[in-house]
Structure formats: C-alpha cells, structure tokens
Design a protein around this motif. Structure first.
Motif, PDB file in Angstrom:
ATOM      1  N   GLY A 137     -17.015   3.769  -5.684  1.00  0.00           N
ATOM      2  CA  GLY A 137     -17.796   3.042  -4.678  1.00  0.00           C
ATOM      3  C   GLY A 137     -17.145   1.788  -4.137  1.00  0.00           C
ATOM      4  O   GLY A 137     -17.655   1.184  -3.195  1.00  0.00           O
ATOM      5  N   GLU A 138     -16.009   1.377  -4.711  1.00  0.00           N
ATOM      6  CA  GLU A 138     -15.398   0.146  -4.214  1.00  0.00           C
ATOM      7  C   GLU A 138     -14.400   0.434  -3.096  1.00  0.00           C
ATOM      8  O   GLU A 138     -14.025   1.583  -2.848  1.00  0.00           O
ATOM      9  CB  GLU A 138     -14.731  -0.633  -5.352  1.00  0.00           C
ATOM     10  N   VAL A 139     -13.984  -0.633  -2.425  1.00  0.00           N
ATOM     11  CA  VAL A 139     -12.890  -0.542  -1.461  1.00  0.00           C
ATOM     12  C   VAL A 139     -11.760  -1.384  -2.025  1.00  0.00           C
ATOM     13  O   VAL A 139     -11.849  -2.613  -2.055  1.00  0.00           O
ATOM     14  CB  VAL A 139     -13.295  -1.084  -0.068  1.00  0.00           C
ATOM     15  N   LEU A 140     -10.745  -0.711  -2.526  1.00  0.00           N
ATOM     16  CA  LEU A 140      -9.603  -1.439  -3.066  1.00  0.00           C
ATOM     17  C   LEU A 140      -8.573  -1.607  -1.960  1.00  0.00           C
ATOM     18  O   LEU A 140      -8.023  -0.625  -1.452  1.00  0.00           O
ATOM     19  CB  LEU A 140      -8.970  -0.696  -4.247  1.00  0.00           C
ATOM     20  N   GLY A 141      -8.331  -2.846  -1.564  1.00  0.00           N
ATOM     21  CA  GLY A 141      -7.300  -3.125  -0.565  1.00  0.00           C
ATOM     22  C   GLY A 141      -5.964  -3.333  -1.258  1.00  0.00           C
ATOM     23  O   GLY A 141      -5.897  -4.023  -2.279  1.00  0.00           O
ATOM     24  N   ILE A 142      -4.917  -2.705  -0.734  1.00  0.00           N
ATOM     25  CA  ILE A 142      -3.573  -2.932  -1.270  1.00  0.00           C
ATOM     26  C   ILE A 142      -2.735  -3.552  -0.158  1.00  0.00           C
ATOM     27  O   ILE A 142      -2.603  -2.984   0.930  1.00  0.00           O
ATOM     28  CB  ILE A 142      -2.926  -1.616  -1.760  1.00  0.00           C
ATOM     29  N   VAL A 143      -2.206  -4.752  -0.441  1.00  0.00           N
ATOM     30  CA  VAL A 143      -1.404  -5.459   0.565  1.00  0.00           C
ATOM     31  C   VAL A 143      -0.013  -5.750   0.034  1.00  0.00           C
ATOM     32  O   VAL A 143       0.207  -5.817  -1.175  1.00  0.00           O
ATOM     33  CB  VAL A 143      -2.038  -6.814   0.985  1.00  0.00           C
ATOM     34  N   GLY A 144       0.888  -5.970   0.955  1.00  0.00           N
ATOM     35  CA  GLY A 144       2.266  -6.317   0.603  1.00  0.00           C
ATOM     36  C   GLY A 144       3.158  -6.003   1.780  1.00  0.00           C
ATOM     37  O   GLY A 144       2.767  -5.280   2.701  1.00  0.00           O
ATOM     38  N   GLU A 145       4.374  -6.545   1.730  1.00  0.00           N
ATOM     39  CA  GLU A 145       5.307  -6.316   2.833  1.00  0.00           C
ATOM     40  C   GLU A 145       5.798  -4.877   2.835  1.00  0.00           C
ATOM     41  O   GLU A 145       5.665  -4.153   1.838  1.00  0.00           O
ATOM     42  CB  GLU A 145       6.515  -7.250   2.676  1.00  0.00           C
ATOM     43  N   SER A 146       6.419  -4.462   3.946  1.00  0.00           N
ATOM     44  CA  SER A 146       7.015  -3.125   4.032  1.00  0.00           C
ATOM     45  C   SER A 146       8.009  -2.945   2.886  1.00  0.00           C
ATOM     46  O   SER A 146       8.782  -3.852   2.589  1.00  0.00           O
ATOM     47  CB  SER A 146       7.773  -2.970   5.349  1.00  0.00           C
ATOM     48  N   GLY A 147       7.958  -1.794   2.256  1.00  0.00           N
ATOM     49  CA  GLY A 147       8.904  -1.504   1.177  1.00  0.00           C
ATOM     50  C   GLY A 147       8.435  -1.973  -0.181  1.00  0.00           C
ATOM     51  O   GLY A 147       9.158  -1.840  -1.176  1.00  0.00           O
ATOM     52  N   CYS A 148       7.197  -2.503  -0.291  1.00  0.00           N
ATOM     53  CA  CYS A 148       6.741  -3.011  -1.583  1.00  0.00           C
ATOM     54  C   CYS A 148       6.262  -1.888  -2.495  1.00  0.00           C
ATOM     55  O   CYS A 148       6.018  -2.098  -3.682  1.00  0.00           O
ATOM     56  CB  CYS A 148       5.643  -4.058  -1.407  1.00  0.00           C
ATOM     57  N   GLY A 149       6.085  -0.676  -1.946  1.00  0.00           N
ATOM     58  CA  GLY A 149       5.699   0.461  -2.792  1.00  0.00           C
ATOM     59  C   GLY A 149       4.279   0.940  -2.576  1.00  0.00           C
ATOM     60  O   GLY A 149       3.844   1.898  -3.218  1.00  0.00           O
ATOM     61  N   LYS A 150       3.553   0.309  -1.633  1.00  0.00           N
ATOM     62  CA  LYS A 150       2.145   0.687  -1.490  1.00  0.00           C
ATOM     63  C   LYS A 150       1.985   2.121  -0.972  1.00  0.00           C
ATOM     64  O   LYS A 150       1.112   2.851  -1.447  1.00  0.00           O
ATOM     65  CB  LYS A 150       1.351  -0.306  -0.636  1.00  0.00           C
ATOM     66  N   SER A 151       2.839   2.553  -0.061  1.00  0.00           N
ATOM     67  CA  SER A 151       2.719   3.930   0.441  1.00  0.00           C
ATOM     68  C   SER A 151       3.174   4.942  -0.616  1.00  0.00           C
ATOM     69  O   SER A 151       2.616   6.037  -0.705  1.00  0.00           O
ATOM     70  CB  SER A 151       3.525   4.103   1.726  1.00  0.00           C
ATOM     71  N   THR A 152       4.178   4.589  -1.422  1.00  0.00           N
ATOM     72  CA  THR A 152       4.604   5.484  -2.513  1.00  0.00           C
ATOM     73  C   THR A 152       3.461   5.664  -3.505  1.00  0.00           C
ATOM     74  O   THR A 152       3.191   6.779  -3.975  1.00  0.00           O
ATOM     75  CB  THR A 152       5.850   4.906  -3.227  1.00  0.00           C
ATOM     76  N   LEU A 153       2.774   4.562  -3.817  1.00  0.00           N
ATOM     77  CA  LEU A 153       1.627   4.653  -4.725  1.00  0.00           C
ATOM     78  C   LEU A 153       0.552   5.571  -4.135  1.00  0.00           C
ATOM     79  O   LEU A 153      -0.009   6.428  -4.830  1.00  0.00           O
ATOM     80  CB  LEU A 153       1.070   3.243  -4.976  1.00  0.00           C
ATOM     81  N   ALA A 154       0.305   5.415  -2.826  1.00  0.00           N
ATOM     82  CA  ALA A 154      -0.707   6.261  -2.176  1.00  0.00           C
ATOM     83  C   ALA A 154      -0.292   7.728  -2.213  1.00  0.00           C
ATOM     84  O   ALA A 154      -1.118   8.614  -2.457  1.00  0.00           O
ATOM     85  CB  ALA A 154      -0.897   5.807  -0.728  1.00  0.00           C
ATOM     86  N   ARG A 155       0.981   8.000  -1.986  1.00  0.00           N
ATOM     87  CA  ARG A 155       1.450   9.396  -1.992  1.00  0.00           C
ATOM     88  C   ARG A 155       1.338  10.012  -3.382  1.00  0.00           C
ATOM     89  O   ARG A 155       1.106  11.212  -3.521  1.00  0.00           O
ATOM     90  CB  ARG A 155       2.882   9.461  -1.462  1.00  0.00           C
ATOM     91  N   MET A 156       1.477   9.202  -4.410  1.00  0.00           N
ATOM     92  CA  MET A 156       1.269   9.738  -5.771  1.00  0.00           C
ATOM     93  C   MET A 156      -0.211  10.045  -5.993  1.00  0.00           C
ATOM     94  O   MET A 156      -0.563  11.056  -6.597  1.00  0.00           O
ATOM     95  CB  MET A 156       1.788   8.753  -6.822  1.00  0.00           C
ATOM     96  N   MET A 157      -1.084   9.158  -5.493  1.00  0.00           N
ATOM     97  CA  MET A 157      -2.526   9.420  -5.633  1.00  0.00           C
ATOM     98  C   MET A 157      -2.900  10.716  -4.923  1.00  0.00           C
ATOM     99  O   MET A 157      -3.765  11.467  -5.382  1.00  0.00           O
ATOM    100  CB  MET A 157      -3.334   8.257  -5.049  1.00  0.00           C
ATOM    101  N   LEU A 158      -2.236  10.975  -3.795  1.00  0.00           N
ATOM    102  CA  LEU A 158      -2.522  12.191  -3.022  1.00  0.00           C
ATOM    103  C   LEU A 158      -1.897  13.439  -3.639  1.00  0.00           C
ATOM    104  O   LEU A 158      -2.115  14.552  -3.157  1.00  0.00           O
ATOM    105  CB  LEU A 158      -1.992  12.034  -1.588  1.00  0.00           C
ATOM    106  N   GLY A 159      -1.099  13.258  -4.671  1.00  0.00           N
ATOM    107  CA  GLY A 159      -0.442  14.399  -5.313  1.00  0.00           C
ATOM    108  C   GLY A 159       0.778  14.867  -4.542  1.00  0.00           C
ATOM    109  O   GLY A 159       1.320  15.934  -4.813  1.00  0.00           O
ATOM    110  N   LEU A 160       1.256  14.065  -3.553  1.00  0.00           N
ATOM    111  CA  LEU A 160       2.431  14.446  -2.769  1.00  0.00           C
ATOM    112  C   LEU A 160       3.725  14.067  -3.486  1.00  0.00           C
ATOM    113  O   LEU A 160       4.792  14.583  -3.165  1.00  0.00           O
ATOM    114  CB  LEU A 160       2.390  13.772  -1.386  1.00  0.00           C
ATOM    115  N   LEU A 161       3.629  13.115  -4.420  1.00  0.00           N
ATOM    116  CA  LEU A 161       4.761  12.733  -5.266  1.00  0.00           C
ATOM    117  C   LEU A 161       4.262  12.700  -6.699  1.00  0.00           C
ATOM    118  O   LEU A 161       3.110  12.331  -6.933  1.00  0.00           O
ATOM    119  CB  LEU A 161       5.245  11.318  -4.910  1.00  0.00           C
ATOM    120  N   THR A 162       5.119  13.051  -7.635  1.00  0.00           N
ATOM    121  CA  THR A 162       4.707  12.934  -9.044  1.00  0.00           C
ATOM    122  C   THR A 162       5.328  11.671  -9.633  1.00  0.00           C
ATOM    123  O   THR A 162       6.459  11.311  -9.284  1.00  0.00           O
ATOM    124  CB  THR A 162       5.157  14.155  -9.868  1.00  0.00           C
ATOM    125  N   PRO A 163       4.601  10.994 -10.512  1.00  0.00           N
ATOM    126  CA  PRO A 163       5.186   9.808 -11.145  1.00  0.00           C
ATOM    127  C   PRO A 163       6.415  10.192 -11.982  1.00  0.00           C
ATOM    128  O   PRO A 163       6.436  11.254 -12.598  1.00  0.00           O
ATOM    129  CB  PRO A 163       4.052   9.299 -12.057  1.00  0.00           C
TER     130      PRO A 163
END
Ligand code: SF4
Length: 330
Positions: free
Chosen positions: A41-67
């Motif tokens: 139920g929460e909205v977790l905001g993830i912020v940081g500059e380009s290249g900080c890893g936020k999109s990689t983290l999202a792609r792992m959550m989506l199952g598009l990348l494995t840790p």
C-alpha cells in the motif's frame, strides 16, 4: 504495520565491463548490497542521479534481470524461481516513454487487453468489457478503442500504458519516470490519476524518478541511491524536512527555486560523478562530500537506523549527527 510485498536482502547485480581494447573486463556493481522492504500500500520513491542503479533495481524486481547475489522476494515468491507469468500477475511496469512502449501496429484495445492474453486469463468473453471499463477508469474515451497509438496525444498514450498495466489487477506497479516524457501541462494529470488508481485498487507503487517534486508529491517513503547503494531512507516528510546524508542534502539543494534573483542553487557537490567501474575507496561519496571526515576515504560507512529511517554515513556513527542535522530545511 502492513506486510512487505517486496523484500530485497543484500541484493547485488554486477556487470562485467570492458575497460579498453585488449584489457581484462572489470566488474561494475550497478546494485551493490541493497536491503529494502516495500510495504503493501505504500509508494516508495527511489531517487538518485543517472547511473546510480535505480533502473537496474527495478529491472530485477520485474524479473528482467537476476541478482548476482542476495535474494529478492515478490509477495513471498523468490524472484528468479517464480514463473514469469506469475510475476507479471503480481507486478506490472509503467515506463517513461509512452511513445516506444506501445506497439504502433496494434489498436488501443488490443494493446490494453494484451496482458489478459499473455497471462492466459481464463475468460476471454469478458476481455472487451474489462478493457472498456479500465479505459473509462483511466480517462480514455471509448471511441479510441480501435485507434492506433500514433493517433493519440502523449498523455493519452501514457493512459493506455497505465490501463494495460492495471487491467489484470496487479498488486504492485513499478513506475519508471512515468511523466518525464510528457508535457508539463499533462504531468500533474497523470500523477493525480496514478494517485486515484492507487486508492481505487489498493496498489503499491515503486516510483523511480529524478524529479524531487514528483517524489515529494507522490511518495510515502523515499530511498536515496548513490553508486548502487541506498544511502538514506525515510518517510517522505522527514526526508524532505530533515535530510541527513550529505548527498540527500545536495540533491535537495539542487532543486531550482521559483524565487527570482536567487539564481542557480549551489549543489555543494565537489566533484563529478565517479566512474562506477572504479569507485572511490571508503565512502564512495567522499570526493563530492561537503562534510567529509578524515576516515571517510578509508572506511566504508556504517548503516544506522533511527526514527524509522536509515542513513549510511560516518557523521552519525560518532555523535556527529547533531552537528550534521543543524541547518535542517524549513
Ligand atoms: Fe560524507 Fe563521510 Fe558521510 Fe560519506 S561517510 S557522506 S564522505 S561524511
């Protein structure tokens, strides 16, 4: 307190990158040991500059990348071992660019009902009705059902992307810069729509954005990422009112003020963003830090948790926190 729908434990994702002709590949830790809970139920905001890893983290959550190491659970299921279709039923993405995320050769109706087909929904006779209902909910007129993406405005296309994400009632939506490709006049409409839909469906959002105004408006909690790590995390009000990590302070100070005459704000970032293949020793933020201590280049900072938040910084390990907290934002 609600239960976590995403549980990341010491998650790392490493890419082997060539550092030059005939040179050995070097590891790039795009995400480096992240531990994080996203509560239902929460909205977790993830912020940081380009290249900080936020999109990689999202792609792992989506199952598009494995840790590379660590574990990531989605509503109790281990990502990687769970069936991709099952992951898609739980979690859906909304991407930044509604122009490229929609198939230009498919009609709007077909695009929106595609998840029902992919996820093998057992009742095809209801698909048309459910598509029309979700179109109505996201503010798309029924007359565009047979149109193509090129016939819609940017805001309408993002509404199509939202309808497609929500048609099979996922629990979690990953919103990756959901408004940054849109005209300013449309952005607030899409953000308000996302807020309304969250209330309507009881959704959990992971909102990735470099736009702090969007994060402050939407998020209930914020995680600040720097070079693959979460360096600070707190409830939105606390983080914006009293940022603790020097990087968070610099990010907030870098937001342009509407007040005339104040000019471009000083970010207090002393150096350029480091090369992630060759990160600085100790605290990786130390070459840019306005509050750097003698031990910062030598020792990795500890993770400290207090008042519902966490910060990864030496300032708070030795009683320096009070000093560092002076100058909290009004
Ligand atoms: Fe700055 Fe040191 Fe804190 Fe890193 S650990 S953010 S260099 S004060």
């Amino acid at each position: 307190m609600s239960d976590p729908v995403i549980e990341a434990r010491d998650v790392t994702r490493t890419f082997m990158i060539s550092s030059g002709f005939m040179r050995a590949k070097k590891p790039l830790h795009a995400v480096n040991g992240i531990t994080l809970d996203v509560m239902r139920g929460e909205v977790l905001g993830i912020v940081g500059e380009s290249g900080c890893g936020k999109s990689t983290l999202a792609r792992m959550m989506l199952g598009l990348l494995t840790p590379t190491s660590g574990t990531l659970h989605l509503d109790g299921q281990l990502v990687g071992s769970a069936d991709r279709i099952e992951v898609a039923r739980i979690l859906q993405p909304i991407f930044q660019d509604p122009y490229s995320s929609l198939n230009p050769r498919k009609s709007i109706g077909d695009i929106i009902m595609l998840p029902l087909l992919v996820q093998k929904d057992p009742d095809p006779r209801t698909w048309r009705k459910r598509t029309e209902e979700i179109m109505d909910l996201v503010g798309l007129p029924a007359r565009v059902f047979n149109n193509f993406p090129s016939q819609l405005s940017g805001g309408q296309r993002q509404r199509v992307a939202i309808a497609r994400a929500l048609i099979n009632r996922p629990k979690i939506v990953i919103c990756d810069e959901p408004t940054s490709a849109l005209d300013v006049s449309v952005q607030s409409q899409i953000l308000n729509l996302l807020q309304d839909l969250r209330a309507e469906f009881g959704l959990t959002y992971v909102l990735i954005s470099h736009n702090l105004a969007v994060i402050e408006h939407m998020a209930t909690r914020v995680a600040v990422m720097y070079l693959g790590r979460i360096v600070e995390q707190n409830e939105t009000g606390n983080l914006f009112r009293a940022p603790r990590h020097p990087y968070t302070r610099a990010l907030l100070d870098s937001v342009l003020t509407p007040e005339p005459g104040l000019g471009v704000p000083d970010t207090h970032l002393g150096a350029a963003y480091p090369n992630p293949i060759d990160p600085p020793p100790g605290c990786t933020f130390h070459p840019r830090c306005a509050a750097v201590l003698e031990k910062c280049p030598k020792q990795f900072p500890p993770t400290l948790r207090a008042n519902g938040g966490m910060v990864e910084c030496h300032l708070y390990a030795d009683g320096g926190g009070k000093k560092a907290r002076k100058g909290n934002r009004k």
